[in-house]
Scaffold this active site. Sequence first.
Site, PDB file in Angstrom:
ATOM      1  N   LYS A 221     -12.232  51.094 120.163  1.00 16.72           N
ATOM      2  CA  LYS A 221     -12.662  51.994 120.662  1.00 16.72           C
ATOM      3  C   LYS A 221     -13.542  53.004 119.363  1.00 16.72           C
ATOM      4  O   LYS A 221     -13.163  52.877 118.332  1.00 16.72           O
ATOM      5  CB  LYS A 221     -11.385  53.223 121.764  1.00 16.72           C
ATOM      6  CG  LYS A 221     -10.764  52.889 122.842  1.00 16.72           C
ATOM      7  CD  LYS A 221     -10.384  53.700 123.250  1.00 16.72           C
ATOM      8  CE  LYS A 221      -9.939  53.009 124.622  1.00 16.72           C
ATOM      9  NZ  LYS A 221      -8.721  53.802 125.794  1.00 16.72           N
ATOM     10  N   ARG A 255      -2.591  47.782 124.562  1.00 16.52           N
ATOM     11  CA  ARG A 255      -3.706  47.274 125.428  1.00 16.52           C
ATOM     12  C   ARG A 255      -4.611  46.725 124.875  1.00 16.52           C
ATOM     13  O   ARG A 255      -5.030  47.836 123.959  1.00 16.52           O
ATOM     14  CB  ARG A 255      -4.344  48.218 126.812  1.00 16.52           C
ATOM     15  CG  ARG A 255      -5.408  47.515 127.536  1.00 16.52           C
ATOM     16  CD  ARG A 255      -5.863  49.286 129.015  1.00 16.52           C
ATOM     17  NE  ARG A 255      -6.533  48.606 129.524  1.00 16.52           N
ATOM     18  CZ  ARG A 255      -8.403  48.686 128.735  1.00 16.52           C
ATOM     19  NH1 ARG A 255      -8.978  49.173 128.234  1.00 16.52           N
ATOM     20  NH2 ARG A 255      -8.966  48.067 130.609  1.00 16.52           N
TER      21      ARG A 255
HETATM   22  C1  PT1 Z   1      -6.923  53.132 128.305  1.00 16.53           C
HETATM   23  C2  PT1 Z   1      -7.559  52.342 128.405  1.00 16.53           C
HETATM   24  C3  PT1 Z   1      -7.879  51.479 129.996  1.00 16.53           C
HETATM   25  N1  PT1 Z   1      -9.222  52.340 127.734  1.00 16.53           N
HETATM   26  C4  PT1 Z   1      -5.462  52.224 130.432  1.00 16.53           C
HETATM   27  N2  PT1 Z   1      -6.605  51.944 130.517  1.00 16.53           N
HETATM   28  C5  PT1 Z   1     -10.129  51.517 128.980  1.00 16.53           C
HETATM   29  N3  PT1 Z   1      -4.125  52.285 130.098  1.00 16.53           N
HETATM   30  C6  PT1 Z   1     -10.086  51.144 130.235  1.00 16.53           C
HETATM   31  C7  PT1 Z   1     -14.135  54.335 122.964  1.00 16.53           C
HETATM   32  O1  PT1 Z   1     -14.195  55.593 122.830  1.00 16.53           O
HETATM   33  O2  PT1 Z   1      -6.823  53.831 126.920  1.00 16.53           O
HETATM   34  N4  PT1 Z   1      -5.018  53.128 129.459  1.00 16.53           N
HETATM   35  N5  PT1 Z   1      -8.646  51.705 131.123  1.00 16.53           N
HETATM   36  C8  PT1 Z   1     -11.545  51.561 128.526  1.00 16.53           C
HETATM   37  N6  PT1 Z   1     -11.715  53.086 128.113  1.00 16.53           N
HETATM   38  C9  PT1 Z   1     -12.954  53.094 126.840  1.00 16.53           C
HETATM   39  C10 PT1 Z   1     -12.232  54.559 126.447  1.00 16.53           C
HETATM   40  C11 PT1 Z   1     -13.273  52.242 125.958  1.00 16.53           C
HETATM   41  C12 PT1 Z   1     -12.537  55.014 125.312  1.00 16.53           C
HETATM   42  C13 PT1 Z   1     -13.888  52.838 125.376  1.00 16.53           C
HETATM   43  C14 PT1 Z   1     -13.829  53.819 124.479  1.00 16.53           C
HETATM   44  O3  PT1 Z   1     -14.864  53.447 122.525  1.00 16.53           O
END
Ligand code: PT1
Length: 285
Positions: A221, A255
Site C-alpha cells: 500500500k 491479506r
Molecule cells: C484490506 C483491503 C481489502 N484492501 C480487506 N479487504 C484492499 N479486508 C482490498 C493504497 O494506499 O485492507 N482489507 N480489499 C485494497 N485497497 C487499497 C487501499 C489498496 C489502499 C491500496 C491502497 O495504496
Amino acid sequence: MKLHCAGRVLDLATPAVMGILNVTPDSFSDGGRFLDPDDALRQGLALRAAGAAIIDVGGESTKPGAESVGLQEELDRVIPVLERLRGACDAILSIDTLKPQVMREAVAAGAGLVNDVMGLRAPGALAAVAEGPAAVCLMHMQGEPRTMQQAPHYEDVVTQVSAFLAERAQACRTAGIAAERICLDPGFGFGKTLDHNLALLAGLDSLAAGPYPVLVGLSRKSLLAQLLGRGVEERLAGSLALATAAVLAGARIVRTHDVAATVDAVRVAAAINQAAAAARRNAGD
Ligand code: PT1
C-alpha cells in the site's frame, strides 16, 4: 481463536495468510493479470501452494480513486473463478465485494468468507450474509473509494475505528450472524493519512484484545510510498515489516499479494508471540 466459514473451521491459534486474487483490469498492483478464469485458477492454486489458508477473490477494485463496476460485470468476473477453485483447491475461498447479490451468488458458488470493505452497510448486505453459512470480514472505511483519500479526518482514529467495528459486529449479531462468523479489519489505506495508518498499527493491540479475530491488509500500500519512497513493485520488504508488526500486535489474518514471503514473516512473529505467552505463564499471571 476460530473463524467458522461455511462448514469449515479456520483455526487462528497460529495466524493465517490470505492471498489476493484480483480478477479486475485495474487493481493497483496486479490489475489485468488474472482476468481469464483459467489464469485466475492457476494463480489461486499458486497462492495455495505458497501457503495461503484463504484466497480472496475480488472483481471490483476498491483502491483509492477506483470507479465502481456493474453487478453483472462483477458476477461474470468472480463466479467462474470461485467455481473453478472450489473444485480444485482446499483453501477457504473469500469474496471481496460490497454488493449483496454478489455475496449471495459467491457463497452459493463456494465462498466461505465475505470480505466487505463497507462493513455490510449496503442495503441488504447484512441479510445476504445472515441467510447463508459464510463468515464475514467487517472493514472500516471513511468515505467511499473514489474520494476517500481527499481529506481523511478523525479526532481519535483508534477509538473511532474500534467503535465503528464494534457497532458493525453488533449489527451482525442482531441480524443473526454468530460471533464465531465475524472478523474485523481497521481498513489500512481506506480514508486514512499516513499518520492515521501508523496510529492504527500502533494501537492494533487494543482492537486485537477484543473478542473477534483481526484481519489486516497492508500489502504494497501507498503508506510504504510515503514512508520509503518506493514504487509498487518495490514494497515487499516494507510490507513484511508491516505484517510482522501487525502479528506482534495480535492480528490473526494477513491479506497479501506475496504469500510465501508473508507466511515466513507471520511464522516468525507468531513464534515471538508464543514465547511472550510462555514468559507470562512462567511469571504466574
Ligand atoms: C484490506 C483491503 C481489502 N484492501 C480487506 N479487504 C484492499 N479486508 C482490498 C493504497 O494506499 O485492507 N482489507 N480489499 C485494497 N485497497 C487499497 C487501499 C489498496 C489502499 C491500496 C491502497 O495504496
